[in-house]
Scaffold this active site. Structure first.
Site, PDB file in Angstrom:
ATOM      1  N   ALA A 269       0.854  -1.183   0.000  1.00 59.57           N
ATOM      2  CA  ALA A 269       0.000   0.000   0.000  1.00 59.57           C
ATOM      3  C   ALA A 269       0.887   1.230   0.000  1.00 59.57           C
ATOM      4  O   ALA A 269       2.086   1.129   0.231  1.00 59.57           O
ATOM      5  CB  ALA A 269      -0.900   0.018   1.233  1.00 59.57           C
ATOM      6  N   MET A 270       0.274   2.400  -0.241  1.00 62.52           N
ATOM      7  CA  MET A 270       1.058   3.620  -0.386  1.00 62.52           C
ATOM      8  C   MET A 270       0.362   4.784   0.303  1.00 62.52           C
ATOM      9  O   MET A 270      -0.821   5.018   0.096  1.00 62.52           O
ATOM     10  CB  MET A 270       1.270   3.909  -1.883  1.00 62.52           C
ATOM     11  CG  MET A 270       2.036   5.179  -2.171  1.00 62.52           C
ATOM     12  SD  MET A 270       3.732   5.072  -1.539  1.00 62.52           S
ATOM     13  CE  MET A 270       4.033   6.796  -1.175  1.00 62.52           C
ATOM     14  N   GLU A 271       1.164   5.516   1.083  1.00 67.30           N
ATOM     15  CA  GLU A 271       0.616   6.530   1.994  1.00 67.30           C
ATOM     16  C   GLU A 271       0.414   7.905   1.371  1.00 67.30           C
ATOM     17  O   GLU A 271       0.487   8.905   2.086  1.00 67.30           O
ATOM     18  CB  GLU A 271       1.565   6.660   3.197  1.00 67.30           C
ATOM     19  CG  GLU A 271       2.942   7.316   2.892  1.00 67.30           C
ATOM     20  CD  GLU A 271       4.075   6.339   2.626  1.00 67.30           C
ATOM     21  OE1 GLU A 271       3.772   5.192   2.231  1.00 67.30           O
ATOM     22  OE2 GLU A 271       5.237   6.725   2.804  1.00 67.30           O
ATOM     23  N   ASN A 272       0.124   8.019   0.063  1.00 66.86           N
ATOM     24  CA  ASN A 272      -0.097   9.330  -0.552  1.00 66.86           C
ATOM     25  C   ASN A 272      -0.987  10.200   0.329  1.00 66.86           C
ATOM     26  O   ASN A 272      -2.006   9.737   0.832  1.00 66.86           O
ATOM     27  CB  ASN A 272      -0.791   9.153  -1.901  1.00 66.86           C
ATOM     28  CG  ASN A 272      -0.197   8.029  -2.702  1.00 66.86           C
ATOM     29  OD1 ASN A 272       0.969   8.053  -3.032  1.00 66.86           O
ATOM     30  ND2 ASN A 272      -0.999   7.013  -2.982  1.00 66.86           N
ATOM     31  N   GLU A 305      -0.282   2.800   6.996  1.00 66.28           N
ATOM     32  CA  GLU A 305      -0.364   3.881   5.999  1.00 66.28           C
ATOM     33  C   GLU A 305      -0.977   5.130   6.619  1.00 66.28           C
ATOM     34  O   GLU A 305      -0.558   6.247   6.322  1.00 66.28           O
ATOM     35  CB  GLU A 305      -1.154   3.430   4.770  1.00 66.28           C
ATOM     36  CG  GLU A 305      -0.625   2.159   4.092  1.00 66.28           C
ATOM     37  CD  GLU A 305       0.850   2.179   3.747  1.00 66.28           C
ATOM     38  OE1 GLU A 305       1.410   3.266   3.511  1.00 66.28           O
ATOM     39  OE2 GLU A 305       1.453   1.081   3.729  1.00 66.28           O
ATOM     40  N   HIS A 308       1.549   7.053   8.621  1.00 67.92           N
ATOM     41  CA  HIS A 308       2.490   7.809   7.791  1.00 67.92           C
ATOM     42  C   HIS A 308       2.078   9.272   7.629  1.00 67.92           C
ATOM     43  O   HIS A 308       2.908  10.112   7.280  1.00 67.92           O
ATOM     44  CB  HIS A 308       2.581   7.179   6.394  1.00 67.92           C
ATOM     45  CG  HIS A 308       3.678   6.168   6.237  1.00 67.92           C
ATOM     46  ND1 HIS A 308       4.968   6.395   6.672  1.00 67.92           N
ATOM     47  CD2 HIS A 308       3.692   4.949   5.647  1.00 67.92           C
ATOM     48  CE1 HIS A 308       5.708   5.331   6.368  1.00 67.92           C
ATOM     49  NE2 HIS A 308       4.960   4.437   5.757  1.00 67.92           N
ATOM     50  N   GLU A 327       9.999   4.612   7.466  1.00 67.31           N
ATOM     51  CA  GLU A 327       9.501   3.233   7.486  1.00 67.31           C
ATOM     52  C   GLU A 327       9.756   2.524   8.812  1.00 67.31           C
ATOM     53  O   GLU A 327       8.855   1.907   9.370  1.00 67.31           O
ATOM     54  CB  GLU A 327      10.071   2.434   6.308  1.00 67.31           C
ATOM     55  CG  GLU A 327       9.579   2.925   4.947  1.00 67.31           C
ATOM     56  CD  GLU A 327       8.064   2.980   4.807  1.00 67.31           C
ATOM     57  OE1 GLU A 327       7.365   2.343   5.616  1.00 67.31           O
ATOM     58  OE2 GLU A 327       7.587   3.677   3.897  1.00 67.31           O
TER      59      GLU A 327
HETATM   60 ZN   LIG Z   1       5.439   2.509   5.058  1.00 69.06          ZN
END
Ligand SMILES: [Zn+2]
Length: 883
Positions: A269-272, A305, A308, A327
């Site tokens: 997953a990506m924390e945009n 996420e 973040h 991270e």
């Molecule tokens: Zn991360």
């Protein structure tokens, strides 16, 4: 392929950017093969950099359409544009506006980096260097700008248009079948946090009231028809938001928080900012399709996420060498979140199992690198267990040494000092040093030195003086590029147990009481003397796994059984059993290879029987205690001359012995834990299921046909995926007729559900039999298999290489050739996923000579292939570099 990345990038060469970007206005007109991107950048010279610099913007495979400076077209001689660079040699040395138009093809983007299509959905992935595949930019994390994004598309193709921040405007474009949405994110961010999504998506909506009383809209977008499977993720999101307020004082900042689940994604997953994009595996769950483990992963990754937003987005990394800054810290935060939601000891055991399985192995092989690397050729190859999991252990050690209050004071100072900035590891550590008045300069070695420290402890007891002495030495072996090491700071949590199991008070000679039971070691060798110890105690060392080290101690089997039965530290109760089992297993592997017979350990069986009979223990803990070290664990303990067949034989024999010797209590546990009633994914219910299914698996391991029949019955009658998956996994390990029937049934039941079919592939890839490679080859031609979908590749090829030690490491080397062939076939299409597969060779030097030669030959064959990506070439060359 990018060629500029073939030169290594070095931390020592870091320079601040010559130019800064205040604002970015993006106008993205979505089209399946020709998406037009107009970027308006307000640039200014960086006062912190040297003057009169050219402007060099990063690109990757871009096609420039037009460029203007302050509204006037730039003459051709004033700039040069290649697919991977846009250079203006003599820009005005004052603030100016640059407008750049590029054309990108999302459908042709099989790398899944930049703007691509997951099925019919348009989405982006920009970390680490994907934004430069959308437009020319200063694509580095220390350039933080305020973004406004206008997205436009055909209404029928993409009725939903999303980007970072808050929605400011949307509407139809008169006279066309298109529409648009404008999103504004007021928080400056680096380009890697940019995201946009366009597609026909369904969603669920909820809200959250923050600690200051602001109402936040929460939305989770999924493929239409899958809305019913997103409820658990939404609950996890709300729990995470509340927890971050309570545990760290962190409040959410935008008006809306969105999660989009997509079916094709390189990572988890990506924390945009404000618009997290997820692999749908970590969003979608229902009792019929997801296991307890899936639910737990969703909870942890949604939390990760979300966390973040503060540790990553508001405070980001100055450069990619600092990746662990966001991270390691955020993994620590999600681990603590899970420990607070579930059982803390069970969570710690699971995390340490994973750390040893992935990070310790990395540290021991040719891909070892410091938590903060100092050089890289491809940053995508550094999203590793070392950066993430060992990075989290460093943060945990800080808390262990400074105490909860000191740790919180350091975190508060970090948020206060660095909010809105791109920071370094030094900045982070300085906050803890300053907040608590602690010298952490030697502690910084945890970021700089690769490898797992080895601690040897010898305990002695002086009955006359009533003192207990621990002689401790520490050692750190050489790793690539680091032949000599310096001593580390090791917070060693210690307990001394009296014969009745009580914890004795710890007082050190000339040093007084030991604060929080933690002795902080700093030298190659030191002696800890504890006074007023009335009788010979048993030492409980590295309690709670207070430091990520390998520990050896002069504990006898009796001591270990005592700890397994009495230690007040639950982690070390589990560890004592693992140590007993691991000693037995490594001895037996050696015996088998020497043609001798294996020994048994009745003491271990008795200890397991006592754990199983202890009503005070939670089932999830008992399940962990009964799960013997994995084949990979045993290989790691052996460290060299590894023969996976001998390991498999020794482990299978031990599990058969346990299933046999504990048959009646295991059957009793199975009956007692077979709940009726509706499925609930909560930790207590999941713990009961896990012990029940471990019992089933051990009973089957003892070879009884009754247990196989029980597994088959459970498979067919299960009303949830946990029980169904556990029973089919048990069946899959045995060459019985019930196995293929269940495999065929599973496919028919779940044919239309890609996430469940991933499980079906993985299950078959892990069968420890000689026919499996042929089965995997066949499955790679199955209509449901595709090299274009990372989850599918990982479920078949990844599972074969990582979860099937005997068959991947076939003595004839055919497993290695299959992996090499797959990597080469995938590399041109998706180098990130290909290079990740290639890391399955990371322990090749530890194999016995025959397999080692086959593995090396395959690595050399891949290395010799024409046009390898930078990603795969980097992994192959580091794997082959002289040890
Ligand atoms: Zn991360």
């Amino acid at each position: 392929m990018r060629t500029d990345q073939d030169q290594p990038v070095r931390l020592a060469d870091y320079q601040p950017p010559s130019w800064l970007v205040d604002t970015v206005a993006l106008d993205v007109s979505l089209h399946a093969t020709a998406t037009r991107v107009r970027a308006t950048l307000k640039l200014k010279p960086n006062p912190a950099a040297r003057a009169a610099a050219p402007l060099v913007l990063d690109g990757d495979g871009l096609a420039l359409q037009s460029i203007t400076l302050d509204g006037s077209p730039l003459p051709a001689e004033a700039f040069s544009a290649t697919p991977d660079r846009l250079t203006i040699a003599q820009p005005p040395q004052r603030p100016f506006t640059l407008e750049i138009e590029t054309l990108v093809d999302p459908t042709a983007n099989t790398q899944l980096s930049g703007l691509y299509r997951a099925g019919a959905t348009y989405c982006t992935q920009c970390e680490a260097e994907g934004f430069r595949r959308i437009t020319y930019f200063l694509d580095r994390p220390d350039v933080m700008a305020v973004y406004t994004t206008r997205v436009e598309a055909e209404k029928s193709e993409a009725p939903v248009l999303l980007a970072n921040g808050n929605l400011v405007e949307s509407g139809d474009i008169p006279g066309t079948s298109r529409h648009f949405a404008v999103w504004h994110d007021p928080f400056p961010k680096p380009s890697y946090l940019f995201a946009l999504v366009g597609g026909a998506l369904g969603h669920i909506e909820d809200s959250f009231v923050t600690m200051s009383g602001r109402r936040i809209v929460l939305r989770i977008y999924v493929e239409p028809g899958k809305e019913g499977r997103a409820g658990f993720a939404m609950e996890a999101l709300k729990r995470s938001m509340r927890w971050d307020e309570q545990a760290f004082g962190r409040e959410y900042d935008l008006d809306i928080f969105m999660i989009v689940a997509v079916s094709a994604f390189n990572m988890g997953a990506m924390e945009n900012k404000g618009l997290n994009v997820f692999n749908d595996k970590y969003v979608l769950a229902s009792p019929e399709t997801a296991t307890d483990t899936d639910y737990a992963s969703i909870d942890a990754i949604i939390a990760h996420e979300y966390f973040h937003n503060w540790t990553g987005d508001r405070i980001t990394c100055r450069d990619w060498f600092q990746l662990c800054l966001k991270e390691g810290l955020t993994v620590f935060r999600d681990q603590e979140y899970t420990a607070d939601q579930r059982s803390r000891p069970v969570k710690r055991i699971a995390d340490v199992r994973a750390l040893r399985a992935h990070q310790f192995v990395e540290d021991a092989g040719p891909l070892a690198h410091p938590v903060r690397p100092e050089v890289y050729r491809e940053i995508n190859n550094f999203y590793t267990a070392t950066v993430y999991e060992k990075g989290a252990e460093i943060v945990r050690m800080l808390k262990t040494m400074l105490g909860a209050q000191g740790f919180r004071a350091g975190m508060d100072l970090y948020f206060q000092r660095h909010d809105g900035h791109a920071a370094t590891v030094e900045d982070f550590i300085a906050c803890f040093a300053d907040a608590t008045g602690t010298d952490l300069s030697q502690f910084m070695r945890w970021y700089r030195q690769a490898g797992t420290p080895e601690l040897a402890v010898t305990m002695s007891y002086d009955a006359k003086a009533k003192t207990c002495t621990l002689d401790v030495t520490q050692m750190l072996r050489p790793t690539p590029g680091q032949p000599d090491k310096e001593p580390m700071v090791i917070p060693l949590a210690v307990g001394l147990l009296a014969p009745d199991g009580r914890d004795l008070p710890l007082t050190r000679a000339n040093a007084g009481p030991v604060e929080r039971g933690v002795a902080v070691l700093t030298r190659p060798a030191e002696t800890l003397v504890f006074t007023d110890v009335p009788e010979r105690p048993v030492a409980s060392l590295n309690r709670g796994f207070s430091a990520p080290i390998k520990l050896t101690a002069n504990l006898t089997p009796d001591d270990l059984r005592f700890l397994a039965a009495h230690d007040t530290d639950p982690f070390n109760r589990w560890q004592a059993l693992q140590t007993l089992a691991s000693t037995l297993l490594t001895d037996n592997v050696t015996a088998l290879r020497a043609g001798r017979s294996m020994r048994t350990d009745p003491g271990l069986i008795d200890a397991l029987r006592a754990i199983l009979a202890d009503p005070a223990l939670e089932p999830a803990f008992v399940a962990q205690a009964l799960a013997m070290p994995s084949e990979a664990d045993i290989a790691r303990e052996l460290g060299k001359d590894v023969d996976p067949d001998a390991i498999f034989a020794a482990r299978t024999a031990l599990r058969a012995t346990i299933g046999d010797a504990l048959g009646s209590p295991l059957r009793e546990a199975y009956r007692r834990l077979s709940d009726a009633g509706p499925y609930s994914p909560d930790a207590v219910s999941a713990g009961r299921r896990s012990l029940k299914n471990v019992a089933l698996d051990l009973l089957a391991a003892s070879g009884g046909s009754a247990a196989i029949a029980l597994a088959a019955r459970q498979y067919h009658s299960a009303d949830n995926m946990t029980d169904r998956m556990a029973s089919i996994t048990t069946l899959s390990q045995h060459p019985v007729r019930e196995r293929q029937a269940a495999i065929d049934d599973f496919y028919r039941r779940f044919e239309s559900d890609p996430l469940v079919i991933d499980k079906w592939f993985a299950l078959q890839a892990a069968i420890p039999e000689a026919s499996t490679l042929e089965r995997v080859r066949e499955l790679s031609r199955h209509p449901a298999f595709s090299l274009g979908n990372p989850n599918r590749v990982r479920s078949l090829v990844g599972a074969f290489a990582q979860a099937n030690q005997t068959q991947f490491n076939r003595p004839d080397g055919a497993g290695y050739v299959f992996l090499g062939d797959t990597v080469l076939a995938l590399d041109q299409r998706n180098p990130q996923v290909a290079s990740r597969l290639m890391t399955a060779f990371r322990s090749w030097r530890a194999l016995e000579a025959g397999r080692r030669a086959k593995a090396e030959a395959e690595l050399r064959r891949v290395a010799a292939a024409a046009s390898l990506s930078t990603d795969v070439r980097d992994i192959v060359e580091r794997s082959l570099a002289p040890a």
